[in-house]
Design an enzyme around this catalytic site. Structure first.
Site, PDB file in Angstrom:
ATOM      1  N   ARG A   1      13.078  39.448  14.183  1.00  0.00           N
ATOM      2  CA  ARG A   1      13.244  40.841  14.639  1.00  0.00           C
ATOM      3  C   ARG A   1      14.257  41.501  13.715  1.00  0.00           C
ATOM      4  NH1 ARG A   1      16.704  43.814  17.698  1.00  0.00           N
ATOM      5  NH2 ARG A   1      15.829  45.336  19.127  1.00  0.00           N
TER       6      ARG A   1
ATOM      7  N   LYS B   1      23.585  42.000  12.570  1.00  0.00           N
ATOM      8  CA  LYS B   1      24.561  41.751  13.633  1.00  0.00           C
ATOM      9  C   LYS B   1      25.955  41.492  13.078  1.00  0.00           C
ATOM     10  CE  LYS B   1      21.426  40.989  17.383  1.00  0.00           C
ATOM     11  NZ  LYS B   1      20.639  40.100  18.229  1.00  0.00           N
TER      12      LYS B   1
HETATM   13  N1  PMM Z   1      18.917  42.000  19.849  1.00  0.00           N
HETATM   14  C1  PMM Z   1      19.122  43.278  20.214  1.00  0.00           C
HETATM   15  C2  PMM Z   1      18.186  43.946  21.018  1.00  0.00           C
HETATM   16  N2  PMM Z   1      17.056  43.336  21.423  1.00  0.00           N
HETATM   17  N3  PMM Z   1      15.669  41.442  21.453  1.00  0.00           N
HETATM   18  C3  PMM Z   1      15.439  40.175  21.108  1.00  0.00           C
HETATM   19  N4  PMM Z   1      14.315  39.552  21.521  1.00  0.00           N
HETATM   20  N5  PMM Z   1      16.326  39.466  20.341  1.00  0.00           N
HETATM   21  C4  PMM Z   1      17.489  40.019  19.886  1.00  0.00           C
HETATM   22  O1  PMM Z   1      18.266  39.323  19.217  1.00  0.00           O
HETATM   23  C5  PMM Z   1      17.776  41.368  20.257  1.00  0.00           C
HETATM   24  C6  PMM Z   1      16.821  42.051  21.044  1.00  0.00           C
HETATM   25  C7  PMM Z   1      20.362  43.982  19.774  1.00  0.00           C
HETATM   26  O2  PMM Z   1      20.263  44.385  18.458  1.00  0.00           O
HETATM   27  P1  PMM Z   1      19.850  45.875  17.993  1.00  0.00           P
HETATM   28  O3  PMM Z   1      20.906  46.803  18.513  1.00  0.00           O
HETATM   29  O4  PMM Z   1      19.800  45.809  16.544  1.00  0.00           O
HETATM   30  O5  PMM Z   1      18.518  46.210  18.573  1.00  0.00           O
END
Ligand code: PMM
Length: 285
Positions: free
Chosen positions: A263, A224
């Site tokens: 994640r 991020k």
């Molecule tokens: N961040 C993203 C998308 N989905 N789901 C959860 N549970 N927690 C998160 O911090 C989260 C998520 C956005 O990040 P990405 O674009 O790398 O998927």
């Protein structure tokens, strides 16, 4: 420093350590890997690669949540995620579906998904919580204040940790009231969602306060923007593809701080990280 061992979410893997969730964004525009896995075959291959690398579960999403992103139609989101969810599930991958839409959650679970990851914590679609209750699968309840087009304007808190905790508690109560079983709920502070870098670091440094909610905690810091800012050199933000060492460092600290799951995009580094945290914690008892 070491919180109690990671608790469990019914129906999901239970390794003796913090879980590692690998990310497959089937989107043209996610900030971390946008466009790379947009074709179903590429997304499926990547999901299998993540499983082979040791991911405990693979999160498949069809909507980018990058700040300012426009939403796909329901049809578009279904067309993106269903072939990937169904193929990975058939091949033995434990899949969660990253969606804010009840209809997508229902179809994805029918296609084999074992959990729903709703970044809005059931706020974006009034039908979501009842749908997940009916599906009887786990729900990840993330802290969220609004869609990507407006969220950064909502990044104001009296005190970020207690505000996020209180707002998460309200969403968990709504989930329970809708009939979702408590052993099916995990919570997530939603790093980067209506949060500045300062807010993200404050939340990471106080995971123990979020654990007080009494639910397994998932942390999504990987790649991020606040990591890019931390590692900036000569005024240049660290590029997205060079944030994995720092992401793994956060995985170590999150696992040591009691997180149930991280994640991440780069699974091997975070898997090593959570193994170190687990072994370290065992030696400390
Ligand atoms: N961040 C993203 C998308 N989905 N789901 C959860 N549970 N927690 C998160 O911090 C989260 C998520 C956005 O990040 P990405 O674009 O790398 O998927």
């Amino acid at each position: 420093m070491y919180a109690s061992p990671a608790s469990y979410v019914a129906g999901l893997p239970r390794p003796d350590r913090c879980l590692v969730m690998g990310v497959v964004n089937v989107t043209p525009d996610s900030f971390s890997d946008g466009g790379v896995w947009f074709e179903p075959a590429a997304a499926i291959a990547h999901g299998l690669f993540l499983q082979g690398a040791g991911a405990d579960l693979v999160d498949v999403g069809g909507e980018s949540t990058r700040p300012g992103a426009e939403r796909p139609s329901v049809r578009e989101e279904l067309d993106r995620v269903l072939p990937v969810v169904s193929s990975l599930s058939r091949q033995g991958v434990v899949v969660s579906v990253d969606t804010m839409r009840a209809e997508v959650a229902v179809e994805a679970v029918r296609a084999g998904a074992r959990a729903v990851n709703d970044v809005s914590g059931g706020s974006a679609d009034a039908a979501m919580l009842a749908a997940v209750a009916g599906l009887d699968v786990p729900l990840i309840v993330m802290h969220w204040r609004g869609h990507s087009t407006t969220m950064q304007a909502k990044a104001t808190y009296t005190e970020v940790v207690s505000d996020v905790r209180a707002e998460l508690r309200a969403r968990v109560e709504a989930a329970l009231a809708a009939g979702i079983r408590s052993e099916h709920i995990a919570v997530d502070p939603g790093l980067g969602f209506a949060k500045t870098g300062e807010h993200n670091w404050g939340l990471l440094a106080h995971l123990g306060s979020l654990l007080e909610l009494g639910f397994p905690l998932i942390v999504g810091a990987s790649r991020k923007a606040f990591i890019g800012t931390l590692l900036a050199e000569d005024g240049q933000t660290r590029p997205v593809d060079a944030r994995d060492h720092a992401s793994a460092a956060i995985s170590t600290l999150a696992a040591a701080g009691g997180a149930w799951c991280v994640r991440v995009h780069d699974v091997p580094s975070s898997l090593d990280a959570v193994k170190v945290a687990s072994r370290w914690a065992r030696a400390a008892t």
